[in-house]
Structures are given as structure tokens and as C-alpha cells.
Write a protein that holds these residues in place. Structure first.
Motif, PDB file in Angstrom:
ATOM      1  N   ILE A   8       0.774  -1.178   0.118  1.00 21.74           N
ATOM      2  CA  ILE A   8       0.043  -0.148  -0.050  1.00 21.74           C
ATOM      3  C   ILE A   8       0.799   1.324   0.091  1.00 21.74           C
ATOM      4  CG2 ILE A   8      -1.743   1.473   1.336  1.00 21.74           C
ATOM      5  CD1 ILE A   8      -3.051  -1.318   2.265  1.00 21.74           C
ATOM      6  N   ILE A   9       2.113   1.118   0.555  1.00 27.61           N
ATOM      7  CA  ILE A   9       2.645   2.365   0.640  1.00 27.61           C
ATOM      8  C   ILE A   9       3.469   2.493  -0.560  1.00 27.61           C
ATOM      9  CG2 ILE A   9       4.926   3.057   1.806  1.00 27.61           C
ATOM     10  CD1 ILE A   9       4.149   1.919   4.571  1.00 27.61           C
ATOM     11  N   LEU A  15       1.207   6.873  -6.803  1.00 24.22           N
ATOM     12  CA  LEU A  15       0.324   7.686  -7.160  1.00 24.22           C
ATOM     13  C   LEU A  15       0.528   9.133  -6.819  1.00 24.22           C
ATOM     14  CD1 LEU A  15      -2.808   5.653  -5.659  1.00 24.22           C
ATOM     15  CD2 LEU A  15      -2.368   6.188  -8.129  1.00 24.22           C
ATOM     16  N   LEU A  16       1.098   9.246  -5.778  1.00 25.47           N
ATOM     17  CA  LEU A  16       1.628  10.636  -5.175  1.00 25.47           C
ATOM     18  C   LEU A  16       2.688  11.068  -6.317  1.00 25.47           C
ATOM     19  CD1 LEU A  16       1.442  12.808  -3.231  1.00 25.47           C
ATOM     20  CD2 LEU A  16       3.099  11.853  -1.884  1.00 25.47           C
ATOM     21  N   PRO A  27       8.941  14.988  -9.539  1.00 26.50           N
ATOM     22  CA  PRO A  27       8.448  14.185  -8.687  1.00 26.50           C
ATOM     23  C   PRO A  27       8.619  14.317  -7.312  1.00 26.50           C
ATOM     24  CG  PRO A  27      10.633  13.420  -9.619  1.00 26.50           C
ATOM     25  CD  PRO A  27      10.074  14.762 -10.207  1.00 26.50           C
ATOM     26  N   GLY A  28       9.685  15.200  -6.854  1.00 23.09           N
ATOM     27  CA  GLY A  28       9.571  15.422  -5.287  1.00 23.09           C
ATOM     28  C   GLY A  28      10.263  14.041  -4.685  1.00 23.09           C
ATOM     29  N   ALA A  29      10.797  14.684  -3.329  1.00 24.72           N
ATOM     30  CA  ALA A  29      11.296  13.557  -2.395  1.00 24.72           C
ATOM     31  C   ALA A  29      10.735  12.645  -1.772  1.00 24.72           C
ATOM     32  CB  ALA A  29      12.256  14.322  -1.798  1.00 24.72           C
ATOM     33  N   LEU A  30       9.324  13.048  -1.127  1.00 28.46           N
ATOM     34  CA  LEU A  30       8.839  12.431  -0.496  1.00 28.46           C
ATOM     35  C   LEU A  30       7.847  11.035  -1.217  1.00 28.46           C
ATOM     36  CD1 LEU A  30       7.313  11.961   2.406  1.00 28.46           C
ATOM     37  CD2 LEU A  30       5.580  13.297   1.795  1.00 28.46           C
ATOM     38  N   PRO A  31       7.635  11.365  -2.420  1.00 24.68           N
ATOM     39  CA  PRO A  31       7.015  10.196  -3.000  1.00 24.68           C
ATOM     40  C   PRO A  31       8.162   8.923  -3.351  1.00 24.68           C
ATOM     41  CG  PRO A  31       6.157  12.058  -4.012  1.00 24.68           C
ATOM     42  CD  PRO A  31       7.095  12.515  -3.006  1.00 24.68           C
ATOM     43  N   VAL A  36      10.496   3.726  -2.232  1.00 28.82           N
ATOM     44  CA  VAL A  36      12.077   3.092  -1.760  1.00 28.82           C
ATOM     45  C   VAL A  36      11.800   2.418  -0.275  1.00 28.82           C
ATOM     46  CG1 VAL A  36      14.272   3.501  -0.838  1.00 28.82           C
ATOM     47  CG2 VAL A  36      13.424   4.526  -3.153  1.00 28.82           C
ATOM     48  N   ALA A  37      11.065   3.233   0.769  1.00 25.44           N
ATOM     49  CA  ALA A  37      10.860   2.795   1.990  1.00 25.44           C
ATOM     50  C   ALA A  37       9.921   1.450   1.945  1.00 25.44           C
ATOM     51  CB  ALA A  37      10.341   3.757   2.821  1.00 25.44           C
ATOM     52  N   GLY A  38       8.741   1.614   1.195  1.00 29.61           N
ATOM     53  CA  GLY A  38       7.775   0.482   1.114  1.00 29.61           C
ATOM     54  C   GLY A  38       8.671  -0.795   0.370  1.00 29.61           C
ATOM     55  N   ALA A  39       9.400  -0.766  -0.902  1.00 26.45           N
ATOM     56  CA  ALA A  39       9.985  -1.728  -1.366  1.00 26.45           C
ATOM     57  C   ALA A  39      10.801  -2.476  -0.459  1.00 26.45           C
ATOM     58  CB  ALA A  39      10.539  -1.269  -2.490  1.00 26.45           C
TER      59      ALA A  39
END
Length: 51
Positions: A8-9, A15-16, A27-31, A36-39
Motif C-alpha cells: 500500500i505504501i 500515485l503521489l 516528482p519530489g522527494a517524499l513520493p 523506496v521505503a515500501g519496497a
């Protein structure tokens, strides 16, 4: 359950990223951090469950 949350993350990150690219052309850093964190979380959980 951990796999579902991590996927989901990653999906929210994609999507973001798509939204940020369409609105701001960057794209920005947060998305990217979410992807990367979710993967990483998914791979860690998968490795932990198989061992």
C-alpha cells in the motif's frame, strides 16, 4: 499483514509521484522515499518470512 501495508505504501508513493509530476513537473522527494521505503520493507518482510 506486513506485506499488504508495504505494498500500500508503494502504491501510494507511485500515485503521489504521478500526481506531483502532472501538477509540478517534478516528482519530489517524499513520493520517492515512500516507494523506496515500501519496497525495502516488503523485501525485508519477505526475506524474514521465508527464513
Amino acid at each position: 499483514m506486513q506485506k499488504i501495508f508495504s505494498l500500500i505504501i508503494v502504491i501510494v508513493g507511485f500515485l503521489l509521484t504521478a500526481y506531483m509530476i502532472s501538477v509540478e513537473d517534478e516528482p519530489g522527494a517524499l513520493p520517492l522515499l515512500l516507494i523506496v521505503a515500501g519496497a525495502g520493507w516488503y523485501l525485508f518482510t519477505r526475506k524474514k518470512l521465508t527464513s
